[in-house]
Design an enzyme around this catalytic site. Structure first.
Site, PDB file in Angstrom:
ATOM      1  N   PRO A 233       0.893  -1.307  -0.033  1.00  0.00           N
ATOM      2  CA  PRO A 233       0.018  -0.001   0.077  1.00  0.00           C
ATOM      3  C   PRO A 233       0.661   1.130  -0.094  1.00  0.00           C
ATOM      4  O   PRO A 233       1.940   1.211   0.584  1.00  0.00           O
ATOM      5  CB  PRO A 233      -0.751  -0.119   1.343  1.00  0.00           C
ATOM      6  CG  PRO A 233      -0.146  -1.077   2.276  1.00  0.00           C
ATOM      7  CD  PRO A 233       0.556  -1.898   1.268  1.00  0.00           C
ATOM      8  N   ASP A 234       0.357   2.372  -0.567  1.00  0.00           N
ATOM      9  CA  ASP A 234       0.874   3.399  -0.485  1.00  0.00           C
ATOM     10  C   ASP A 234       0.725   4.343   0.860  1.00  0.00           C
ATOM     11  O   ASP A 234       0.136   3.718   1.658  1.00  0.00           O
ATOM     12  CB  ASP A 234       0.997   4.414  -1.839  1.00  0.00           C
ATOM     13  CG  ASP A 234      -0.601   4.988  -1.736  1.00  0.00           C
ATOM     14  OD1 ASP A 234      -0.875   5.587  -2.772  1.00  0.00           O
ATOM     15  OD2 ASP A 234      -1.359   4.833  -0.781  1.00  0.00           O
ATOM     16  N   PHE A 235       1.004   5.456   0.817  1.00  0.00           N
ATOM     17  CA  PHE A 235       0.606   6.023   2.247  1.00  0.00           C
ATOM     18  C   PHE A 235      -0.408   6.896   2.518  1.00  0.00           C
ATOM     19  O   PHE A 235      -1.114   6.651   3.439  1.00  0.00           O
ATOM     20  CB  PHE A 235       2.084   7.106   2.781  1.00  0.00           C
ATOM     21  CG  PHE A 235       3.280   6.315   2.876  1.00  0.00           C
ATOM     22  CD1 PHE A 235       4.367   6.079   1.698  1.00  0.00           C
ATOM     23  CD2 PHE A 235       3.568   5.739   4.128  1.00  0.00           C
ATOM     24  CE1 PHE A 235       5.208   5.507   1.960  1.00  0.00           C
ATOM     25  CE2 PHE A 235       4.702   4.985   4.240  1.00  0.00           C
ATOM     26  CZ  PHE A 235       5.840   4.833   3.222  1.00  0.00           C
ATOM     27  N   ARG A 236      -0.897   7.674   1.251  1.00  0.00           N
ATOM     28  CA  ARG A 236      -1.845   8.458   1.547  1.00  0.00           C
ATOM     29  C   ARG A 236      -3.136   8.336   0.343  1.00  0.00           C
ATOM     30  O   ARG A 236      -3.953   9.379   0.674  1.00  0.00           O
ATOM     31  CB  ARG A 236      -1.238  10.026   1.180  1.00  0.00           C
ATOM     32  CG  ARG A 236      -0.355  10.599   2.319  1.00  0.00           C
ATOM     33  CD  ARG A 236       0.488  11.624   1.784  1.00  0.00           C
ATOM     34  NE  ARG A 236       1.788  11.962   2.798  1.00  0.00           N
ATOM     35  CZ  ARG A 236       2.747  11.468   2.920  1.00  0.00           C
ATOM     36  NH1 ARG A 236       3.230  10.725   1.913  1.00  0.00           N
ATOM     37  NH2 ARG A 236       3.637  11.724   3.799  1.00  0.00           N
TER      38      ARG A 236
ATOM     39  N   ASN B 117      11.175   5.078  -1.646  1.00  0.00           N
ATOM     40  CA  ASN B 117      10.447   3.637  -1.107  1.00  0.00           C
ATOM     41  C   ASN B 117      11.662   2.953  -0.309  1.00  0.00           C
ATOM     42  O   ASN B 117      12.957   3.112  -0.653  1.00  0.00           O
ATOM     43  CB  ASN B 117      10.038   2.837  -2.221  1.00  0.00           C
ATOM     44  CG  ASN B 117       8.839   3.678  -2.876  1.00  0.00           C
ATOM     45  OD1 ASN B 117       8.267   4.372  -2.514  1.00  0.00           O
ATOM     46  ND2 ASN B 117       8.667   3.187  -4.428  1.00  0.00           N
TER      47      ASN B 117
ATOM     48  N   ASP C 279      11.124  -0.454   0.177  1.00  0.00           N
ATOM     49  CA  ASP C 279      10.984  -1.880  -0.116  1.00  0.00           C
ATOM     50  C   ASP C 279      11.912  -2.481  -0.816  1.00  0.00           C
ATOM     51  O   ASP C 279      12.019  -3.655  -0.939  1.00  0.00           O
ATOM     52  CB  ASP C 279       9.640  -1.902  -0.780  1.00  0.00           C
ATOM     53  CG  ASP C 279       9.424  -1.088  -1.814  1.00  0.00           C
ATOM     54  OD1 ASP C 279       8.322  -0.305  -2.092  1.00  0.00           O
ATOM     55  OD2 ASP C 279      10.490  -0.881  -2.959  1.00  0.00           O
TER      56      ASP C 279
ATOM     57  N   HIS D 175      15.043   7.747   1.337  1.00  0.00           N
ATOM     58  CA  HIS D 175      14.660   7.503   2.702  1.00  0.00           C
ATOM     59  C   HIS D 175      15.061   6.307   3.276  1.00  0.00           C
ATOM     60  O   HIS D 175      14.544   5.405   4.221  1.00  0.00           O
ATOM     61  CB  HIS D 175      13.077   7.553   2.710  1.00  0.00           C
ATOM     62  CG  HIS D 175      12.391   9.106   2.219  1.00  0.00           C
ATOM     63  ND1 HIS D 175      11.161   9.094   2.168  1.00  0.00           N
ATOM     64  CD2 HIS D 175      13.094  10.209   2.327  1.00  0.00           C
ATOM     65  CE1 HIS D 175      10.831  10.491   1.901  1.00  0.00           C
ATOM     66  NE2 HIS D 175      12.206  11.083   1.927  1.00  0.00           N
TER      67      HIS D 175
HETATM   68  N1  APR Z   1      -0.862   4.147 -10.445  1.00  0.00           N
HETATM   69  C1  APR Z   1      -0.693   5.690 -10.310  1.00  0.00           C
HETATM   70  N2  APR Z   1      -0.707   6.240  -9.267  1.00  0.00           N
HETATM   71  C2  APR Z   1      -0.705   5.709  -8.077  1.00  0.00           C
HETATM   72  C3  APR Z   1      -1.017   4.406  -7.867  1.00  0.00           C
HETATM   73  C4  APR Z   1      -1.199   3.622  -9.131  1.00  0.00           C
HETATM   74  N3  APR Z   1      -1.487   1.982  -9.124  1.00  0.00           N
HETATM   75  N4  APR Z   1      -0.738   4.022  -6.740  1.00  0.00           N
HETATM   76  C5  APR Z   1      -0.777   5.271  -6.004  1.00  0.00           C
HETATM   77  N5  APR Z   1      -0.549   6.184  -6.992  1.00  0.00           N
HETATM   78  C6  APR Z   1      -0.168   7.593  -6.422  1.00  0.00           C
HETATM   79  C7  APR Z   1      -1.241   8.073  -5.457  1.00  0.00           C
HETATM   80  O1  APR Z   1      -2.491   8.430  -6.135  1.00  0.00           O
HETATM   81  C8  APR Z   1      -0.196   9.115  -4.956  1.00  0.00           C
HETATM   82  O2  APR Z   1      -0.337  10.539  -5.661  1.00  0.00           O
HETATM   83  O3  APR Z   1       0.834   7.543  -5.875  1.00  0.00           O
HETATM   84  C9  APR Z   1       1.060   8.598  -4.973  1.00  0.00           C
HETATM   85  C10 APR Z   1       1.585   8.168  -3.558  1.00  0.00           C
HETATM   86  O4  APR Z   1       1.599   9.206  -2.872  1.00  0.00           O
HETATM   87  P1  APR Z   1       1.950   8.738  -1.074  1.00  0.00           P
HETATM   88  O5  APR Z   1       1.203   7.828  -0.545  1.00  0.00           O
HETATM   89  O6  APR Z   1       2.113   9.991  -0.396  1.00  0.00           O
HETATM   90  O7  APR Z   1       3.810   8.057  -1.102  1.00  0.00           O
HETATM   91  P2  APR Z   1       4.962   9.094  -1.351  1.00  0.00           P
HETATM   92  O8  APR Z   1       4.807   9.854  -2.060  1.00  0.00           O
HETATM   93  O9  APR Z   1       5.912   7.829  -1.775  1.00  0.00           O
HETATM   94  O10 APR Z   1       5.131   9.417   0.188  1.00  0.00           O
HETATM   95  C11 APR Z   1       6.362  10.121   0.392  1.00  0.00           C
HETATM   96  O11 APR Z   1       5.918   9.929   2.854  1.00  0.00           O
HETATM   97  O12 APR Z   1       5.514   9.056   4.908  1.00  0.00           O
HETATM   98  C12 APR Z   1       6.419   9.562   4.037  1.00  0.00           C
HETATM   99  O13 APR Z   1       8.324   8.360   4.016  1.00  0.00           O
HETATM  100  C13 APR Z   1       7.261   8.221   3.560  1.00  0.00           C
HETATM  101  O14 APR Z   1       8.521   8.076   1.784  1.00  0.00           O
HETATM  102  C14 APR Z   1       7.165   8.164   1.896  1.00  0.00           C
HETATM  103  C15 APR Z   1       6.848   9.872   1.911  1.00  0.00           C
END
Ligand code: APR
Length: 320
Positions: free
Chosen positions: A75-78, A150, A152, A169
């Site tokens: 899962p992503d974060f937000r 990332n 991972d 990170h």
């Molecule tokens: N296809 C296209 N976009 C996607 C997909 C997908 N399958 N899945 C997720 N996304 C997009 C989301 O819409 C979002 O804009 O990827 C982005 C992920 O954003 P975050 O969840 O905020 O992750 P990230 O930007 O990596 O967070 C940055 O925050 O908490 C800290 O250390 C943590 O490294 C992390 C940092």
């Protein structure tokens, strides 16, 4: 009507108007740059990006976020609902990011270690087409550097060479004491974490520090190598940003540091950061895997990409 009341009325109307104008401007940008435009715009976007990569780009700087690994099952974060920060109730944290906050870790390392059990590279997840695509950019001699947020380790697993990868990170590849900084055997720390035998205490005689993988927590410095981007961006001829909200600094800053003449391409569900503010921005909105597949096709690299994927599964299959 007293003059001051009239002025207040005028000022508030101006603010409303400017907010409205700002929305309209965004609206123009989203109409102009997002994939919600006609298909022609999207295919035109991908076609022009592909021909630029083929004919002109040889120093592509890539910025990667958690959206790159969601197709691998992480899962992503937000992302609302599915993002990690929406699913931490069981840890009873004061706020979601506390799970990566160094002060909270010192007080209670259990939430992080529980999460780490699931996240350790090479245990449950493997690279997806987007990671292999970055490896292919390297094979084609077009990759300047991958900056990833990332932890991972999927970029490493996909075979992106060490010298072309900045894990801004941190990563699980090494582990150190949070008090004295002493390096510890990452394999031993991984075994302890995966088996739940945590916290791992520092081996140094008088130190009572807890050992953690070298993930950069909020409140910790990014690795010094991150700042080398200043030396690279003057030579970058294409910025490619993939799967990130560009919400976390200083990482997100890179996107605004590339030269104004450097085309910027965002592959993400939606426009983020300052994308849309420059005439040579392109937002390839929608699902990242689908966009990478279409871009690979437009580049004529499908065979090469399939070969990389096959090679990876043969190798990882042999290792298992
Ligand atoms: N296809 C296209 N976009 C996607 C997909 C997908 N399958 N899945 C997720 N996304 C997009 C989301 O819409 C979002 O804009 O990827 C982005 C992920 O954003 P975050 O969840 O905020 O992750 P990230 O930007 O990596 O967070 C940055 O925050 O908490 C800290 O250390 C943590 O490294 C992390 C940092």
């Amino acid at each position: 009507m007293q003059p001051c009341l009239l002025t207040l009325r005028l000022v508030s109307r101006f603010i409303r108007c400017s907010r409205w104008c700002a929305v309209r401007r965004d609206d123009q940008y989203s109409r102009r740059w997002s994939s919600s435009g006609s298909d022609k715009q999207l295919s035109q976007g991908i076609e022009s990006v592909a021909s630029y990569i083929k004919q002109q780009a040889s120093n592509i700087l890539v910025m990667v976020g958690a959206g790159m690994s969601t197709p691998s099952g992480i899962p992503d974060f937000r992302s609302p609902g599915t993002g990690l920060y929406d699913n931490l109730q069981k840890y009873d944290l004061p706020y979601p990011e506390a799970i990566f906050d160094i002060h909270y870790f010192m007080m209670d390392p259990r939430p992080f270690f529980t999460l780490a059990q699931d996240l350790y590279p090479g245990v449950n997840y493997k690279p997806n087409i987007a990671h292999h695509f970055l490896r292919l950019l390297h094979e084609e001699g077009k990759l300047q550097m991958v900056y990833t947020q990332n932890i991972d380790g999927l970029e490493r697993l996909a075979g992106i060479p060490e010298e072309k990868l900045v894990e801004a990170h941190g990563s699980f590849a090494t582990a150190s004491c949070t008090l004295c900084g002493r390096r510890h055997d990452a394999g031993r720390v991984k075994k302890a974490v995966v088996e739940g035998d945590v916290p791992v205490m520092c081996e140094a005689a008088k130190c009572k520090g807890k050992v953690k993988p070298d993930i950069v927590f909020f409140g910790e410095n990014l690795p010094s190598v991150f700042w080398d981007y200043h030396l690279q961006v003057p030579f970058t001829d294409l910025l490619l940003v993939m799967g990130t909200s560009l919400e976390v600094y200083p990482f997100a800053k890179i996107a605004d540091e590339v030269g104004r003449k450097t085309p910027r391409v965002l592959i993400n569900l939606s426009a983020v950061g300052s994308f849309g503010s420059r005439d040579n921005d392109t937002v390839l909105g929608g699902d990242l895997v689908q966009t990478v597949e279409e871009l690979t096709k437009a580049l004529g690299w499908e065979e090469k990409l399939r070969a990389l994927e096959k090679n990876y599964s043969l190798q990882s299959g042999n290792e298992e």
